[in-house]
Scaffold this motif. Structure first.
Motif, PDB file in Angstrom:
ATOM      1  N   HIS A 318      50.982  37.021  36.793  1.00 11.07           N
ATOM      2  CA  HIS A 318      51.233  36.905  35.416  1.00 11.07           C
ATOM      3  C   HIS A 318      50.093  38.028  35.167  1.00 11.07           C
ATOM      4  CE1 HIS A 318      53.943  34.177  35.048  1.00 11.07           C
ATOM      5  NE2 HIS A 318      53.090  32.999  35.584  1.00 11.07           N
ATOM      6  N   ASP A 319      49.389  38.339  35.617  1.00 13.54           N
ATOM      7  CA  ASP A 319      48.350  39.339  35.125  1.00 13.54           C
ATOM      8  C   ASP A 319      48.576  41.018  35.498  1.00 13.54           C
ATOM      9  OD1 ASP A 319      46.313  37.494  34.088  1.00 13.54           O
ATOM     10  OD2 ASP A 319      45.249  37.501  36.237  1.00 13.54           O
ATOM     11  N   ILE A 320      48.997  40.853  36.498  1.00 16.86           N
ATOM     12  CA  ILE A 320      50.053  42.073  36.751  1.00 16.86           C
ATOM     13  C   ILE A 320      50.969  42.440  35.913  1.00 16.86           C
ATOM     14  CG2 ILE A 320      51.430  43.170  38.810  1.00 16.86           C
ATOM     15  CD1 ILE A 320      49.725  41.367  40.958  1.00 16.86           C
ATOM     16  N   HIS A 321      51.347  41.828  35.980  1.00 20.75           N
ATOM     17  CA  HIS A 321      52.842  41.668  35.246  1.00 20.75           C
ATOM     18  C   HIS A 321      52.064  42.425  33.369  1.00 20.75           C
ATOM     19  CE1 HIS A 321      56.586  40.803  31.977  1.00 20.75           C
ATOM     20  NE2 HIS A 321      56.602  42.341  32.735  1.00 20.75           N
ATOM     21  N   ARG A 322      51.264  42.023  32.724  1.00 18.65           N
ATOM     22  CA  ARG A 322      50.765  42.074  31.218  1.00 18.65           C
ATOM     23  C   ARG A 322      49.680  43.917  31.514  1.00 18.65           C
ATOM     24  NH1 ARG A 322      46.836  39.171  29.327  1.00 18.65           N
ATOM     25  NH2 ARG A 322      45.800  38.139  30.609  1.00 18.65           N
ATOM     26  N   SER A 323      49.491  43.528  33.431  1.00 16.20           N
ATOM     27  CA  SER A 323      48.543  44.620  32.853  1.00 16.20           C
ATOM     28  C   SER A 323      48.913  45.666  33.458  1.00 16.20           C
ATOM     29  CB  SER A 323      47.522  44.718  34.271  1.00 16.20           C
ATOM     30  OG  SER A 323      46.979  44.059  34.488  1.00 16.20           O
ATOM     31  N   GLY A 324      50.307  46.746  33.323  1.00 16.52           N
ATOM     32  CA  GLY A 324      52.020  47.514  33.298  1.00 16.52           C
ATOM     33  C   GLY A 324      51.535  47.386  34.596  1.00 16.52           C
ATOM     34  N   PHE A 325      50.657  47.352  36.093  1.00 14.37           N
ATOM     35  CA  PHE A 325      51.519  47.740  37.612  1.00 14.37           C
ATOM     36  C   PHE A 325      52.485  48.166  37.257  1.00 14.37           C
ATOM     37  CE2 PHE A 325      47.115  45.974  38.201  1.00 14.37           C
ATOM     38  CZ  PHE A 325      46.016  47.675  38.829  1.00 14.37           C
ATOM     39  N   ASP A 326      53.272  48.754  38.811  1.00 15.10           N
ATOM     40  CA  ASP A 326      54.741  48.321  38.981  1.00 15.10           C
ATOM     41  C   ASP A 326      55.595  48.041  40.239  1.00 15.10           C
ATOM     42  OD1 ASP A 326      55.442  51.363  37.410  1.00 15.10           O
ATOM     43  OD2 ASP A 326      53.645  51.538  38.296  1.00 15.10           O
ATOM     44  N   GLY A 327      54.381  46.660  40.472  1.00 21.86           N
ATOM     45  CA  GLY A 327      54.392  45.837  41.558  1.00 21.86           C
ATOM     46  C   GLY A 327      53.349  45.112  42.483  1.00 21.86           C
ATOM     47  N   MET A 328      53.371  44.550  43.335  1.00 24.13           N
ATOM     48  CA  MET A 328      52.245  44.152  43.956  1.00 24.13           C
ATOM     49  C   MET A 328      52.438  43.953  45.720  1.00 24.13           C
ATOM     50  SD  MET A 328      53.118  39.767  42.716  1.00 24.13           S
ATOM     51  CE  MET A 328      53.772  40.259  40.926  1.00 24.13           C
ATOM     52  N   TYR A 329      51.320  43.853  46.037  1.00 20.68           N
ATOM     53  CA  TYR A 329      51.384  43.172  47.447  1.00 20.68           C
ATOM     54  C   TYR A 329      50.487  42.508  48.362  1.00 20.68           C
ATOM     55  CZ  TYR A 329      47.259  46.130  48.049  1.00 20.68           C
ATOM     56  OH  TYR A 329      45.674  46.327  48.095  1.00 20.68           O
ATOM     57  N   THR A 330      50.678  41.853  49.473  1.00 18.79           N
ATOM     58  CA  THR A 330      49.562  41.077  49.597  1.00 18.79           C
ATOM     59  C   THR A 330      48.649  41.003  50.719  1.00 18.79           C
ATOM     60  OG1 THR A 330      51.097  40.085  51.035  1.00 18.79           O
ATOM     61  CG2 THR A 330      51.467  39.228  49.453  1.00 18.79           C
ATOM     62  N   TYR A 331      49.003  41.719  50.926  1.00 17.09           N
ATOM     63  CA  TYR A 331      47.426  42.437  51.880  1.00 17.09           C
ATOM     64  C   TYR A 331      47.897  41.714  53.364  1.00 17.09           C
ATOM     65  CZ  TYR A 331      43.781  44.463  54.334  1.00 17.09           C
ATOM     66  OH  TYR A 331      42.811  45.243  55.342  1.00 17.09           O
ATOM     67  N   PHE A 332      46.744  41.036  53.383  1.00  9.94           N
ATOM     68  CA  PHE A 332      45.909  38.963  54.852  1.00  9.94           C
ATOM     69  C   PHE A 332      47.035  39.275  54.967  1.00  9.94           C
ATOM     70  CE2 PHE A 332      43.556  38.709  49.988  1.00  9.94           C
ATOM     71  CZ  PHE A 332      42.309  39.397  51.060  1.00  9.94           C
ATOM     72  N   ALA A 333      46.954  39.278  56.370  1.00 14.74           N
ATOM     73  CA  ALA A 333      47.295  39.085  57.617  1.00 14.74           C
ATOM     74  C   ALA A 333      47.206  37.317  58.215  1.00 14.74           C
ATOM     75  CB  ALA A 333      47.453  40.152  59.209  1.00 14.74           C
ATOM     76  N   THR A 334      46.650  36.481  57.153  1.00 17.16           N
ATOM     77  CA  THR A 334      46.429  35.132  57.368  1.00 17.16           C
ATOM     78  C   THR A 334      47.408  34.382  56.766  1.00 17.16           C
ATOM     79  OG1 THR A 334      44.222  36.147  57.344  1.00 17.16           O
ATOM     80  CG2 THR A 334      43.957  33.725  57.528  1.00 17.16           C
ATOM     81  N   ASN A 335      48.080  34.105  57.160  1.00 11.25           N
ATOM     82  CA  ASN A 335      49.598  32.854  56.909  1.00 11.25           C
ATOM     83  C   ASN A 335      48.369  31.695  56.121  1.00 11.25           C
ATOM     84  OD1 ASN A 335      51.665  31.985  56.090  1.00 11.25           O
ATOM     85  ND2 ASN A 335      52.385  31.586  57.872  1.00 11.25           N
ATOM     86  N   GLY A 336      48.410  32.230  54.748  1.00 12.78           N
ATOM     87  CA  GLY A 336      48.181  30.177  53.879  1.00 12.78           C
ATOM     88  C   GLY A 336      46.761  29.965  54.051  1.00 12.78           C
ATOM     89  N   PHE A 337      45.864  31.550  53.755  1.00 17.69           N
ATOM     90  CA  PHE A 337      44.933  31.586  53.356  1.00 17.69           C
ATOM     91  C   PHE A 337      45.182  32.415  51.978  1.00 17.69           C
ATOM     92  CE2 PHE A 337      42.907  35.648  51.740  1.00 17.69           C
ATOM     93  CZ  PHE A 337      41.321  34.803  51.686  1.00 17.69           C
TER      94      PHE A 337
END
Length: 463
Positions: A318-337
């Motif tokens: 929700h913060d990303i949407h309000r900020s005006g970003f165009d998308g999101m990524y998750t970066y971490f290679a640790t499933n479950g972190f």
């Protein structure tokens, strides 16, 4: 007596079968935990070491201007010389490029891979950089006392659990840069997401690397790869500084043929910027830069671009949407972190992005281990399972039909997420992990395999 013997043998056989069954169940449970560790939720101690929001502080570059200027001046001189060497080397080697194109897989510009140029050695830098990474103490002194302190001592002892085939290399070495480009092209990736700090700035264990960008761009172009920028959380990063730094990048590097531009659904060709630890800055500040009505708006200017925020917690969407970003990524290679890095949440995140006209870029990785620099963080290790962990991540990503997939990482050796070639190595004090029983290039081959699979599936999605 006969009946007694029969019953005794029966009981023994039953016990053996029961024991084997229990061992089988235990092995299955361990494998499942490795591939999908649901218990390792966000808020594990690992997060406090990596995520500034939990730590309530951001580790920033020392701002002593005199030493900074000296370091910058030395770096400019060295890199200028290296750039000349690199250009001359490239001119001499351009003739085999057509042959090279025939031998390597075609680049997939929807496969983006995180790349770090912060490594140094005495030959090119006058000293070791990053390979001599310090052992980071646990924030609880009682726990910290149970673990070793100090620094790694290259070249035999480096800040990594695996050992590179290229040794403790310098990111300024033209031969290393070319080897990296060839490996990334062989893996059928297409876009290098280059870790970037503004001129004169660096992470707390490194030195400025912006002057290396032209060399990276030149070699990327030779291998028909593109380069985009992973903007790190530098000192005083806000809407104003981001505007100036985006302008700097576009003005200085935007005309290079290897500079990446993404074609949007409306047909526009825009640069793309990944923004690491974006959640540290409040949405109102980002909105000044990223919304049309913002006081520092970059929209509808020559410096407009696609800005991709890091999603860690669920509320960040929700913060990303309000900020005006165009998308999101998750970066971490640790499933479950974290919420974002947990594969089973990707469908929900993709649906949210689709309904809000945002891009969802899941990040896949071959595994995770950072105990060489965080010796207390063993519980967040994710075993590679001879490549199965990596393939599980790719499979989960393809299920949500993303426009782009990002890979963590090509060479983040400290956290053991690299797909760069690694070799077996044993020293007097350390036995490094390796990719056996496979060859050093196994993760490049797996990436190439999934790049082709992804390309074919995308064709089906569009039909």
């Amino acid at each position: 007596i006969l009946n007694y013997d029969i019953m005794a043998r029966f009981r023994r056989r039953t016990c053996v079968i029961l024991l084997l069954f229990i061992l089988f169940i235990c092995s299955i449970m361990m494998a499942l935990k490795t591939l999908r560790p649901d218990r390792a939720g966000f808020g594990d101690p690992f997060g406090l070491g990596l995520l500034p929001e939990l730590q309530q502080r951001t580790v920033l570059l020392d701002s002593k201007q005199n030493s900074l200027n000296r370091a910058q001046g030395d770096t400019v001189t060295r890199v200028s010389n290296l750039h000349s060497i690199a250009v001359n080397t490239m001119k001499a080697s351009m003739s085999p490029v057509k042959k090279l194109e025939e031998e390597l897989s075609s680049p997939n510009y929807n496969f983006h891979i995180f790349y770090y140029t912060w490594y140094g050695n005495p030959q090119f830098d006058g000293k070791y950089i990053h390979w001599n990474h310090p052992l980071l103490p646990h924030w609880d002194p009682k726990i910290a006392n149970n673990y070793p302190k100090g620094r790694h001592n290259p070249p035999e002892d480096i800040g990594a659990n695996f050992y590179p085939e290229l040794g403790s290399y310098s990111s300024k070495d033209p031969a290393v840069i070319e080897a990296h480009m060839k490996q990334m092209r062989a893996a059928s990736t297409g876009v290098i997401v280059l870790s970037w700090y503004p001129p004169g700035m660096a992470d707390e264990n490194g030195e400025p690397t912006d002057d290396l960008v032209p060399v990276v761009l030149d070699y990327a172009h030779k291998y028909n790869l593109k380069v985009t920028f992973h903007i790190e959380p530098y000192k005083d990063r806000d809407d104003r500084s981001m505007y100036h730094n985006v302008k700097y990048i576009v003005d200085k590097y935007g005309s290079h043929p290897a500079f990446y531009r993404h074609k949007t659904s409306t047909g526009r060709l825009l640069p793309m910027f990944y923004v690491y630890d974006s959640y540290v800055t409040i949405p109102e500040i980002w909105a000044n830069l990223l919304t049309v009505s913002g006081s520092q708006s970059i929209r509808n200017t020559p410096y407009d671009a696609l800005f991709i925020a890091l999603l860690v917690e669920e509320r960040h969407k929700h913060d990303i949407h309000r900020s005006g970003f165009d998308g999101m990524y998750t970066y971490f290679a640790t499933n479950g972190f974290s919420y974002g890095s947990s594969h089973h949440n990707w469908a929900t995140l993709k649906a949210f992005c689709d309904s809000n006209n945002l891009m969802f870029i899941p990040s896949v990785g071959p595994g995770y281990i950072d105990t060489s620099i965080r010796p207390w963080n063993n519980h967040n290790t994710r075993n590679r399972v001879n490549g199965k962990y990596y393939e599980t991540a790719f499979s989960a990503a393809l299920l949500v039909r993303p426009e782009i997939i990002s890979i963590t990482s090509f060479n983040e050796w400290h956290e053991g997420t690299q797909i760069e070639k690694a070799v077996p190595k044993r020293t007097g004090q350390v036995v490094y992990l390796d990719y056996k029983p496979h060859k050093p290039n196994v993760y490049l081959e797996l990436t190439q395999k999934w790049s082709e699979k992804y390309r074919k599936e995308q064709e089906q999605w569009l039909m």
